[in-house]
Design a protein around this motif. Sequence first.
Motif, PDB file in Angstrom:
ATOM      1  N   PHE A  28      -7.968   1.792   6.290  1.00 50.39           N
ATOM      2  CA  PHE A  28      -7.430   0.484   6.681  1.00 50.39           C
ATOM      3  C   PHE A  28      -8.552  -0.557   6.752  1.00 50.39           C
ATOM      4  CE2 PHE A  28      -5.525  -2.689   9.498  1.00 50.39           C
ATOM      5  CZ  PHE A  28      -4.195  -2.707   9.083  1.00 50.39           C
ATOM      6  N   SER A  64       1.305   9.182   7.246  1.00 47.50           N
ATOM      7  CA  SER A  64       0.532   7.983   6.917  1.00 47.50           C
ATOM      8  C   SER A  64       1.343   6.692   7.012  1.00 47.50           C
ATOM      9  CB  SER A  64      -0.082   8.121   5.521  1.00 47.50           C
ATOM     10  OG  SER A  64      -1.068   9.132   5.512  1.00 47.50           O
ATOM     11  N   HIS A  67      -0.072   3.677   9.429  1.00 46.34           N
ATOM     12  CA  HIS A  67      -0.477   2.366   8.922  1.00 46.34           C
ATOM     13  C   HIS A  67       0.462   1.255   9.389  1.00 46.34           C
ATOM     14  CE1 HIS A  67      -3.978   3.361   6.491  1.00 46.34           C
ATOM     15  NE2 HIS A  67      -3.374   4.516   6.253  1.00 46.34           N
ATOM     16  N   TYR A  91       3.737  -0.187   3.599  1.00 46.96           N
ATOM     17  CA  TYR A  91       3.063   1.075   3.271  1.00 46.96           C
ATOM     18  C   TYR A  91       4.136   2.139   3.114  1.00 46.96           C
ATOM     19  CZ  TYR A  91      -0.440   4.832   3.510  1.00 46.96           C
ATOM     20  OH  TYR A  91      -1.254   5.905   3.229  1.00 46.96           O
ATOM     21  N   TYR A  98       0.854  -1.185   0.000  1.00 44.51           N
ATOM     22  CA  TYR A  98       0.000   0.000   0.000  1.00 44.51           C
ATOM     23  C   TYR A  98       0.895   1.243   0.000  1.00 44.51           C
ATOM     24  CZ  TYR A  98      -3.611  -3.342   1.289  1.00 44.51           C
ATOM     25  OH  TYR A  98      -4.466  -4.421   1.298  1.00 44.51           O
ATOM     26  N   ALA A 156      -7.516   7.552   8.400  1.00 41.76           N
ATOM     27  CA  ALA A 156      -6.607   6.463   8.030  1.00 41.76           C
ATOM     28  C   ALA A 156      -7.167   5.122   8.484  1.00 41.76           C
ATOM     29  CB  ALA A 156      -5.226   6.699   8.637  1.00 41.76           C
TER      30      ALA A 156
END
Length: 273
Positions: free
Chosen positions: A248, A16, A20, A33, A4, A244
């Motif tokens: 997810f 971010s 994550h 990520y 991701y 976020a």
Amino acid sequence: MDRYAVFGHPIKHSKSPLIHACFAKQTGQKLSYEAILAPLDGFPEAIHRFRQEGGLGANVTLPFKQQAAKLCDTLSERARLAGAVNTLYWQGEKLCGDNTDGEGLVRDLRKHHIALNGRRVLLLGAGGAVRGVIPELMAAEVGELVIANRTAAKAKELASLFSHLGAIRGGGFDEIEGSFDLIINGTSASLSAALPPLLPEMLAAGGSCYDMAYGDKPTIFQQWASETGATINLAGLGMLVEQAAVSFEIWRGVSPATDEVYDLLMAQLGEAT
């Protein structure tokens, strides 16, 4: 490992990847990520390349949210209304888009016990950030939403666009009437230490304030809120974490806990001061 990313320009500042990574660790999800700097004139190509290299989903930040919406084969209703996408995922060959900003804002407001149902809310600004949260604020059944912007025509245009969702009015800052239970700053003014032309009487007794921007110290809007006597006075870090978490959930089908991630980011901001 499932891959991701978040795409933006600039992107180096993005929190971010850390958020994550924390979500993946706590839920036992095996994924990577990363933050990807997309060329200003090459966002579609960057998304295509990411998919060809095995990407499963992505977040999108400035200045690509509207471009992302146009790229998608299907859009969630809230993304369609917002005209912007911050969450991408694929179903087979179809690129799907959603906008989790509004849900992230509403989740954070509710987490801090800020009531919305039947309340009078003032939303400052008329840009993409504001447009992205209007559908979810109206879904939360606010009593009246007033959109105010320096360019009154833009606020009125937004109010007209979303008028089918409920009681929404738009206009210039000089057209604001009465007091509000909640004032949300969705302008970029805080980033340049500027304050929209607000009067203390615009905040009702016991009212709350929320700045969608955040920094390592209170924004100028938060300072105004404090001086004006806001009962609850928040910046947008919680919204960042909550939106976020919604992304997810869309990607992985599990709901991460957000409190510990928010606390971690708050501690980092504290260390930066």
